[in-house]
Write a protein that holds these residues in place. Structure first.
Motif, PDB file in Angstrom:
ATOM      1  N   UNK A  12       0.832  -1.204   0.000  1.00  0.00           N
ATOM      2  CA  UNK A  12       0.000   0.000   0.000  1.00  0.00           C
ATOM      3  C   UNK A  12       0.866   1.253   0.000  1.00  0.00           C
ATOM      4  N   UNK A  13       1.834   1.295   0.873  1.00  0.00           N
ATOM      5  CA  UNK A  13       2.717   2.456   0.955  1.00  0.00           C
ATOM      6  C   UNK A  13       3.475   2.657  -0.353  1.00  0.00           C
ATOM      7  N   UNK A  14       4.019   1.579  -0.908  1.00  0.00           N
ATOM      8  CA  UNK A  14       4.771   1.657  -2.158  1.00  0.00           C
ATOM      9  C   UNK A  14       3.890   2.186  -3.293  1.00  0.00           C
ATOM     10  N   UNK A  15       2.717   1.575  -3.455  1.00  0.00           N
ATOM     11  CA  UNK A  15       1.827   1.937  -4.557  1.00  0.00           C
ATOM     12  C   UNK A  15       1.350   3.381  -4.405  1.00  0.00           C
ATOM     13  N   UNK A  16       0.917   3.760  -3.219  1.00  0.00           N
ATOM     14  CA  UNK A  16       0.426   5.127  -3.030  1.00  0.00           C
ATOM     15  C   UNK A  16       1.525   6.167  -3.234  1.00  0.00           C
ATOM     16  N   UNK A  17       2.735   5.834  -2.836  1.00  0.00           N
ATOM     17  CA  UNK A  17       3.854   6.753  -3.064  1.00  0.00           C
ATOM     18  C   UNK A  17       4.113   6.915  -4.561  1.00  0.00           C
ATOM     19  N   UNK A  18       4.135   5.802  -5.284  1.00  0.00           N
ATOM     20  CA  UNK A  18       4.355   5.879  -6.737  1.00  0.00           C
ATOM     21  C   UNK A  18       3.235   6.643  -7.428  1.00  0.00           C
ATOM     22  N   UNK A  19       1.986   6.392  -7.000  1.00  0.00           N
ATOM     23  CA  UNK A  19       0.857   7.117  -7.584  1.00  0.00           C
ATOM     24  C   UNK A  19       0.965   8.615  -7.296  1.00  0.00           C
ATOM     25  N   UNK A  20       1.313   8.963  -6.083  1.00  0.00           N
ATOM     26  CA  UNK A  20       1.423  10.375  -5.707  1.00  0.00           C
ATOM     27  C   UNK A  20       2.555  11.066  -6.459  1.00  0.00           C
ATOM     28  N   UNK A  21       3.709  10.417  -6.540  1.00  0.00           N
ATOM     29  CA  UNK A  21       4.911  11.063  -7.068  1.00  0.00           C
ATOM     30  C   UNK A  21       5.111  10.932  -8.574  1.00  0.00           C
ATOM     31  N   UNK A  22       4.604   9.845  -9.164  1.00  0.00           N
ATOM     32  CA  UNK A  22       5.019   9.537 -10.534  1.00  0.00           C
ATOM     33  C   UNK A  22       3.923   9.307 -11.567  1.00  0.00           C
ATOM     34  N   UNK A  23       2.694   9.039 -11.145  1.00  0.00           N
ATOM     35  CA  UNK A  23       1.682   8.618 -12.117  1.00  0.00           C
ATOM     36  C   UNK A  23       0.354   9.340 -11.916  1.00  0.00           C
ATOM     37  N   UNK A  24      -0.314   9.682 -13.021  1.00  0.00           N
ATOM     38  CA  UNK A  24      -1.607  10.369 -12.920  1.00  0.00           C
ATOM     39  C   UNK A  24      -2.782   9.429 -12.636  1.00  0.00           C
ATOM     40  N   UNK A  25      -2.555   8.104 -12.800  1.00  0.00           N
ATOM     41  CA  UNK A  25      -3.644   7.144 -12.581  1.00  0.00           C
ATOM     42  C   UNK A  25      -3.067   5.759 -12.308  1.00  0.00           C
ATOM     43  N   UNK A  26      -3.919   4.907 -11.778  1.00  0.00           N
ATOM     44  CA  UNK A  26      -3.520   3.518 -11.544  1.00  0.00           C
ATOM     45  C   UNK A  26      -3.239   2.809 -12.863  1.00  0.00           C
ATOM     46  N   UNK A  27      -4.052   3.075 -13.873  1.00  0.00           N
ATOM     47  CA  UNK A  27      -3.809   2.458 -15.180  1.00  0.00           C
ATOM     48  C   UNK A  27      -2.447   2.847 -15.738  1.00  0.00           C
ATOM     49  N   UNK A  28      -2.078   4.105 -15.611  1.00  0.00           N
ATOM     50  CA  UNK A  28      -0.774   4.562 -16.120  1.00  0.00           C
ATOM     51  C   UNK A  28       0.363   3.856 -15.394  1.00  0.00           C
ATOM     52  N   UNK A  29       0.252   3.722 -14.078  1.00  0.00           N
ATOM     53  CA  UNK A  29       1.292   3.039 -13.310  1.00  0.00           C
ATOM     54  C   UNK A  29       1.382   1.564 -13.700  1.00  0.00           C
ATOM     55  N   UNK A  30       0.236   0.911 -13.780  1.00  0.00           N
ATOM     56  CA  UNK A  30       0.236  -0.515 -14.116  1.00  0.00           C
ATOM     57  C   UNK A  30       0.787  -0.761 -15.514  1.00  0.00           C
ATOM     58  N   UNK A  31       0.415   0.086 -16.461  1.00  0.00           N
ATOM     59  CA  UNK A  31       0.936  -0.053 -17.829  1.00  0.00           C
ATOM     60  C   UNK A  31       2.440   0.146 -17.861  1.00  0.00           C
ATOM     61  N   UNK A  32       2.923   1.176 -17.207  1.00  0.00           N
ATOM     62  CA  UNK A  32       4.348   1.504 -17.233  1.00  0.00           C
ATOM     63  C   UNK A  32       5.200   0.454 -16.529  1.00  0.00           C
ATOM     64  N   UNK A  33       4.713  -0.083 -15.415  1.00  0.00           N
ATOM     65  CA  UNK A  33       5.489  -1.034 -14.616  1.00  0.00           C
ATOM     66  C   UNK A  33       5.132  -2.497 -14.893  1.00  0.00           C
ATOM     67  N   UNK A  34       4.273  -2.720 -15.890  1.00  0.00           N
ATOM     68  CA  UNK A  34       3.824  -4.073 -16.250  1.00  0.00           C
ATOM     69  C   UNK A  34       3.256  -4.808 -15.032  1.00  0.00           C
TER      70      UNK A  34
END
Length: 59
Positions: A12-34
């Motif tokens: 949870x901490x990892x994902x929320x940090x990445x979403x806050x700092x690096x990605x505009x959406x969950x889909x964008x993060x999932x696509x980028x990080x496979x």
């Protein structure tokens, strides 16, 4: 999801940090990080967390 933390609270901490700092959406993060989005949501959902798109975070 082998390369992601297995503990749901660390995940949870990892994902929320990445979403806050690096990605505009969950889909964008999932696509980028496979990342398998349904598997991620199941994993965090089993610990009681749900993705809230309006704030781009799991709560």
């Amino acid at each position: 999801m082998e390369n992601l933390p297995q503990d749901p609270y660390i995940l949870l901490s990892y994902v929320n940090t990445r979403l806050r700092d690096d990605y505009p959406s969950l889909d964008a993060m999932c696509d980028d990080l496979a990342i398998d989005r349904p598997a991620l949501e199941r994993s965090l959902g089993a610990a009681g967390f749900e993705y809230m798109p309006e704030i781009n975070q799991f709560r």
